[in-house]
Design a protein around this motif. Structure first.
Motif, PDB file in Angstrom:
ATOM      1  N   ALA A 182       0.826  -1.204   0.000  1.00 16.57           N
ATOM      2  CA  ALA A 182       0.000   0.000   0.000  1.00 16.57           C
ATOM      3  C   ALA A 182       0.859   1.251   0.000  1.00 16.57           C
ATOM      4  O   ALA A 182       1.854   1.340   0.721  1.00 16.57           O
ATOM      5  CB  ALA A 182      -0.915   0.010   1.230  1.00 16.57           C
ATOM      6  N   ASN A 183       0.483   2.205  -0.834  1.00 15.13           N
ATOM      7  CA  ASN A 183       1.026   3.557  -0.734  1.00 15.13           C
ATOM      8  C   ASN A 183      -0.073   4.530  -1.132  1.00 15.13           C
ATOM      9  O   ASN A 183      -1.232   4.140  -1.288  1.00 15.13           O
ATOM     10  CB  ASN A 183       2.314   3.734  -1.563  1.00 15.13           C
ATOM     11  N   SER A 184       0.256   5.785  -1.297  1.00 14.71           N
ATOM     12  CA  SER A 184      -0.774   6.795  -1.553  1.00 14.71           C
ATOM     13  C   SER A 184      -1.365   6.705  -2.952  1.00 14.71           C
ATOM     14  O   SER A 184      -2.402   7.302  -3.232  1.00 14.71           O
ATOM     15  CB  SER A 184      -0.191   8.200  -1.338  1.00 14.71           C
ATOM     16  N   THR A 185      -0.736   5.929  -3.835  1.00 16.65           N
ATOM     17  CA  THR A 185      -1.179   5.842  -5.228  1.00 16.65           C
ATOM     18  C   THR A 185      -1.955   4.573  -5.546  1.00 16.65           C
ATOM     19  O   THR A 185      -2.937   4.592  -6.284  1.00 16.65           O
ATOM     20  CB  THR A 185       0.035   5.934  -6.174  1.00 16.65           C
TER      21      THR A 185
ATOM     22  N   ASN B 129      -5.051   6.781  -5.783  1.00 21.03           N
ATOM     23  CA  ASN B 129      -4.749   8.190  -6.087  1.00 21.03           C
ATOM     24  C   ASN B 129      -4.926   9.131  -4.892  1.00 21.03           C
ATOM     25  O   ASN B 129      -5.650  10.129  -4.945  1.00 21.03           O
ATOM     26  CB  ASN B 129      -5.619   8.666  -7.255  1.00 21.03           C
ATOM     27  N   GLY B 130      -4.295   8.766  -3.786  1.00 20.75           N
ATOM     28  CA  GLY B 130      -4.285   9.648  -2.619  1.00 20.75           C
ATOM     29  C   GLY B 130      -5.582   9.671  -1.830  1.00 20.75           C
ATOM     30  O   GLY B 130      -5.801  10.611  -1.050  1.00 20.75           O
ATOM     31  N   ASP B 131      -6.434   8.677  -1.987  1.00 16.09           N
ATOM     32  CA  ASP B 131      -7.716   8.635  -1.283  1.00 16.09           C
ATOM     33  C   ASP B 131      -7.475   8.439   0.217  1.00 16.09           C
ATOM     34  O   ASP B 131      -7.062   7.372   0.667  1.00 16.09           O
ATOM     35  CB  ASP B 131      -8.566   7.483  -1.837  1.00 16.09           C
ATOM     36  N   ASP B 132      -7.759   9.466   1.009  1.00 14.11           N
ATOM     37  CA  ASP B 132      -7.481   9.428   2.450  1.00 14.11           C
ATOM     38  C   ASP B 132      -8.277   8.347   3.167  1.00 14.11           C
ATOM     39  O   ASP B 132      -7.767   7.702   4.096  1.00 14.11           O
ATOM     40  CB  ASP B 132      -7.786  10.793   3.091  1.00 14.11           C
TER      41      ASP B 132
ATOM     42  N   LYS C  68      -4.597   1.348   7.315  1.00 13.66           N
ATOM     43  CA  LYS C  68      -3.948   1.432   8.627  1.00 13.66           C
ATOM     44  C   LYS C  68      -4.712   0.620   9.666  1.00 13.66           C
ATOM     45  O   LYS C  68      -4.119  -0.053  10.512  1.00 13.66           O
ATOM     46  CB  LYS C  68      -3.847   2.896   9.060  1.00 13.66           C
TER      47      LYS C  68
ATOM     48  N   GLN D  14      -6.676   4.990   2.581  1.00 13.49           N
ATOM     49  CA  GLN D  14      -5.415   4.903   3.305  1.00 13.49           C
ATOM     50  C   GLN D  14      -5.644   4.680   4.808  1.00 13.49           C
ATOM     51  O   GLN D  14      -4.937   3.906   5.443  1.00 13.49           O
ATOM     52  CB  GLN D  14      -4.602   6.179   3.079  1.00 13.49           C
ATOM     53  N   GLU D  15      -6.642   5.349   5.362  1.00 16.48           N
ATOM     54  CA  GLU D  15      -6.964   5.149   6.777  1.00 16.48           C
ATOM     55  C   GLU D  15      -7.464   3.736   7.032  1.00 16.48           C
ATOM     56  O   GLU D  15      -7.149   3.127   8.053  1.00 16.48           O
ATOM     57  CB  GLU D  15      -8.014   6.169   7.222  1.00 16.48           C
TER      58      GLU D  15
ATOM     59  N   PHE E 189       3.410  -1.110   3.990  1.00 18.99           N
ATOM     60  CA  PHE E 189       3.336   0.239   3.463  1.00 18.99           C
ATOM     61  C   PHE E 189       4.636   0.581   2.764  1.00 18.99           C
ATOM     62  O   PHE E 189       5.730   0.373   3.294  1.00 18.99           O
ATOM     63  CB  PHE E 189       3.058   1.234   4.603  1.00 18.99           C
TER      64      PHE E 189
END
Length: 212
Positions: free
Chosen positions: A154-157, A189-192, A199, A195-196, A211
């Protein structure tokens, strides 16, 4: 197109009875933009950080051990064996890293071929649940538990979902659904919110999410 990758659609749970969180319709507009991003994306996701650190450590340890052997315990038979073992470990690790990058380049080629053969723009649908997720895309369809996979990068993209190898019990099970057991990706694509969620899943299932 889908049948090339999906023999039978795997359904781990009933989405109607699961704990729904949120959904996403993902649309990729530009083939050229994606193709320019794929090499860096794949190299970043699968950068063999631990193996490279270990190789550097061994490359430092070998001359230190050699000098210590010369000045303190040479020509002890055990010292010679220790040097040989270190040398073989360095060679083996070096071959492993080279093989890893051949696999990375192969994955880059596979993705470019896959996305080049699809009709653009590409659209996919994902629904996320506490129990897992549902995906409908050109190369993947199914309802998965989070821990159905060997690991999730997983990363921000992007999220990368990696099936277990075909020789493992879980890999043999999924082979009847997905004959190729290819890794598949969800572009976030940076979907907060996603991403949460990753976590939270990482805290609940130890070692599943990596990550990058």
């Amino acid at each position: 197109m889908l049948k090339k990758y999906v023999k039978n659609v795997y359904v781990a749970f009933d989405p109607q009875e699961a704990t729904f969180l949120f959904e996403r319709n993902i649309k990729l507009e530009s083939k050229e933009t994606l193709f320019s991003q794929i090499p860096a994306m794949v190299r970043h996701l699968y950068f063999p950080k631990k193996r490279i650190k270990l190789l550097i450590g061994l490359l430092v340890a070998w001359p230190v051990y050699f000098l210590a052997s010369v000045f303190f315990i040479w020509p002890n038979k055990l010292a010679v064996q220790g040097l040989a073992i270190l040398a073989f470990a360095i060679i083996g690790l070096g071959i492993s890293i080279i093989s890893h990058y051949f696999a990375v380049f192969s994955e880059i080629r596979r993705l470019k071929k896959l996305y080049n053969n699809l009709e653009w723009p590409i659209e996919s649908y994902c629904a996320f649940f506490a129990e897992g997720f549902l995906i409908k895309a050109d190369d993947m369809e199914g309802v998965f538990h989070w821990d159905d996979f060997m690991c999730i990068m997983a990363n921000s993209t992007v999220l990368s979902f990696n099936f277990c190898p075909p020789g493992t019990p879980k890999g043999k099970f999924f082979k009847k659904y997905y004959p190729r057991l290819d890794t598949f990706y969800i572009f976030i694509n940076g979907d907060d919110e996603i991403q949460e969620l990753m976590k939270v899943i990482s805290e609940e299932i130890d070692g599943l999410i990596e990550f990058r």
